[in-house]
Design a protein around this motif. Structure first.
Motif, short mmCIF file in Angstrom:
data_model
loop_
_atom_site.label_atom_id
_atom_site.label_comp_id
_atom_site.label_asym_id
_atom_site.label_seq_id
_atom_site.Cartn_x
_atom_site.Cartn_y
_atom_site.Cartn_z
N ASP A 143 -24.19 32.06 16.72
CA ASP A 143 -25.21 31.04 16.97
C ASP A 143 -24.65 30.00 17.93
N ARG A 194 -20.64 30.18 15.38
CA ARG A 194 -20.49 30.86 14.09
C ARG A 194 -21.04 32.28 14.16
N THR A 199 -23.39 27.24 17.53
CA THR A 199 -22.15 26.55 17.15
C THR A 199 -20.95 27.49 17.24
N GLU A 203 -21.49 27.00 27.00
CA GLU A 203 -21.49 25.63 26.46
C GLU A 203 -21.83 24.60 27.53
#
Ligand code: M6R
Length: 606
Positions: A223, A227, A225, A150
């Protein structure tokens, strides 16, 4: 750029990692390394230079782990020395990386302030410390990797393994490609399917922003995000056999000689030879209404596009805008309504070409890509794929991919010309017939290879070589110069023959060979005049032409006789002599033909 591979195997994986790296070595060859988890501990071997140095090191100091990652490097940040070679590793985690971490300075400052000590000049090492920092905070490996991902910006493909975790590997993709390979109780990670070909042909291509948790039992993909997502498992067509040199000394030689065959396959995909018609895939746009064609590409692929411009303008009577992708992507070029944008790329992964594609897509253009790798990012982000059927091209210097790109663009010019009423049925038949003759003519040209061997003996002594051409032979001159400098390291420049007197003629003297690409067409006389200007100043002329030598009207150092053919197909035919000149010159000079210094096959950074 760099190649990465990872294996969670049933037996020690070092040998298979090296085997996979051998197939990835075309992506980078400054240094190589592998790391494995052995009895819970991470251990690695690295070596500067070619893979054989790593192999030697491994034979003296083997690794036995069943979970491992490997890397072959094309240096971006930090010199190509062993210290900067991947995997980067500490006692807890090992990482391999392809691409650039753009915010590495900022992260490095932050981590150094927390006490992390950096050992290398690479951007990759920040990933190592970042993940370690999260592990130090008590996060389990998967969570630590997720948190680190991230924080990263830039273009990267990553592979990570962890001490104490013999059944875990993390992969991540943001930009450069990454494929997951599915085996029987074994799992793989690789920069491309070719690397994994001997182990499995079932692969899943990660999408941009995806990261994957691998165990021997399978893959969990997430992915950007976070998910959980399902990505299709596809059967890869990459075969281990296809990347063999056969009886050739170099991949480049093999690939040059494959051209009659692969051009034949490519043309067959777009032509109904019996009917004398082009059969083109639906572009999803009314070809008659296209207002302008925009072409963007890099290097050799850009020169293919430049030939395409000559064809599209002359035969399809449509305006074409073309630029190298690294310039086009930042030019903020206004885009027309009803515009078609074409992106040409062997790898389908070139960062600048991809960025240009995204710019044009955002600008409402219809996107078509001429690509050799159908699973590539450029292919996947295009509205229409116009595949070249060249097969894997391993030599860093592009040859068969170039002529297959030309083949597709020639068919496209006919298709658009027909739709616009610029090419009538008879002319279409004539042009299609001319294209079907290409493989036969190339076979003839390739039979006279000994002439090129002799020419190379004199050419290799040159310090500078000029290439001249007019019309569609001008991009072939540019391509000839690029090929020569890429693999022989002789300085070479391509010029439009008519431009010579505006400056480059000052370079001509008896030590400068001038390669003139001059099919006997409507521009031949003009090129002959330019050639005589060179001869008058003592330049050594190497003429590539179907005209007889007497038509040159001046002394020639060498005449490379070409077969008579329709002018439409000249670029396809004249591409091959300039490849042979470069190849044989490099062989005489003893350079590393397939892996020339400083270059990489697939350029996934800007
Ligand atoms: O994979 P691509 O066709 O997009 O690559 C573009 C250039 O990097 C490539 O053509 C390069 O110029 C070759 N090394 C030329 O031989």
């Amino acid at each position: 750029m760099c190649g990465i591979v990872g294996i969670l195997g049933a037996k020690p994986v070092a040998g298979d990692l090296v085997d996979a790296l051998r197939r990835l070595e075309y992506r980078g060859y400054d240094s190589a390394g592998i790391a494995t988890v052995e009895n819970g501990h991470l251990d690695r071997r690295r070596a500067e230079g070619k893979l054989k140095n790593l192999e030697l090191r491994l034979s003296n100091h083997p690794l036995q782990g069943r979970a491992g990652i490997g890397h072959t490097r094309w240096a971006t940040h930090g010199r190509p020395v062993e210290r900067n070679a991947h995997p980067h590793m500490n006692g807890r985690v090992a990482v391999v990386h392809n691409g650039i971490i753009e915010n590495f300075q900022e992260l490095k400052g932050e981590l150094a302030a927390k006490g992390h000590e950096f050992q290398t000049e690479t951007d990759t090492e920040t990933v190592l410390h970042l993940v370690t920092d999260y592990l130090d905070q008590g996060l389990p490996p998967v969570e630590a990797a997720r948190m680190a991902l991230e924080r990263l910006s830039g273009a990267f493909a990553l592979g990570l393994i962890f001490a104490g975790h013999d059944n875990l590997m993390i992969g991540a993709r943001q930009g450069p490609p990454l494929a997951v390979g599915h085996g029987e109780g074994e799992m793989y990670l690789g920069s491309d399917a070719i690397a994994l070909a001997p182990f499995t042909d079932m692969v899943t291509y990660l999408e941009d922003g995806d990261w994957v948790v691998l165990t021997r039992e399978g893959a969990e993909i997430h992915d950007m995000t976070g998910r959980r997502v399902e990505r299709p498992m596809v059967k890869s067509i990459a075969s281990a056999l296809l990347v063999d040199k056969g009886n050739y000394r170099h991949f480049m030689a093999k690939e040059i000689h494959e051209q009659p065959e692969v051009i034949g396959h490519t043309l067959a995909n777009y032509l109904d030879m019996a009917a004398g018609k082009v059969v083109f895939p639906e572009l999803g746009a009314d070809l008659a209404k296209i207002s302008r064609v925009t072409i963007s590409a890099c290097g050799t692929a850009h020169y293919a596009g430049l030939v395409g411009k000559y064809w599209l303008e002359r035969y399809a009577r449509i305006p074409v805008e073309i630029d190298i992708a690294s310039e086009f992507r930042y030019r903020e070029s206004p885009l027309p309504e009803d515009g078609l944008a074409i992106f040409v790329s062997q790898s389908g992964e070139t960062a600048d070409t991809l960025a240009s594609l995204r710019y044009c897509k955002a600008g409402g253009q219809r996107i078509a890509s001429v690509v050799n790798v159908r699973s590539s990012t450029i292919a996947r982000e295009s509205h229409v794929i116009l595949p070249t059927l060249a097969g894997p091209e391993i030599g860093v210097a592009s040859t068969k991919a170039f002529t297959c790109q030309l083949s597709v663009l020639a068919c496209l010019a006919i298709a658009i010309g027909r739709a616009r009423g610029a090419v009538g049925a008879d002319q279409e038949k004539e042009l299609v017939r001319a294209l079907t003759e290409v493989p036969r003519h190339l076979t003839t040209i390739l039979r006279s290879e000994s002439l090129y061997e002799s020419l190379a003996v004199s050419l290799h002594k040159a310090k500078d070589v000029l290439y001249l051409g007019r019309g569609p032979s001008y991009p072939i001159a540019l391509e000839g110069a690029l090929k020569l400098k890429e693999i022989s390291y002789i300085h070479a420049e391509g010029y439009a023959a008519g431009e010579l007197k505006h400056g480059p003629i000052a370079l001509i003297d008896e030590n400068v060979p001038v390669v003139v690409v001059a099919p006997e067409n409507d521009l031949f006389e003009k090129t002959v005049s330019n050639m005589q200007e060179v001869a008058a100043r003592g330049g050594q002329i190497i003429l590539i032409s179907d005209a007889t030598p007497d038509k040159a009207g001046c002394k020639l150092q060498t005449h490379l006789q070409m077969p008579h053919a329709h002018p439409f197909i000249s670029p396809l035919l004249y591409a091959v002599p300039v490849q042979l000149i470069a190849y044989h010159t490099a062989v005489v000079m003893g350079t590393d033909v397939d892996q020339p210094r400083n270059l990489a096959k697939s350029v996934t950074v800007e």
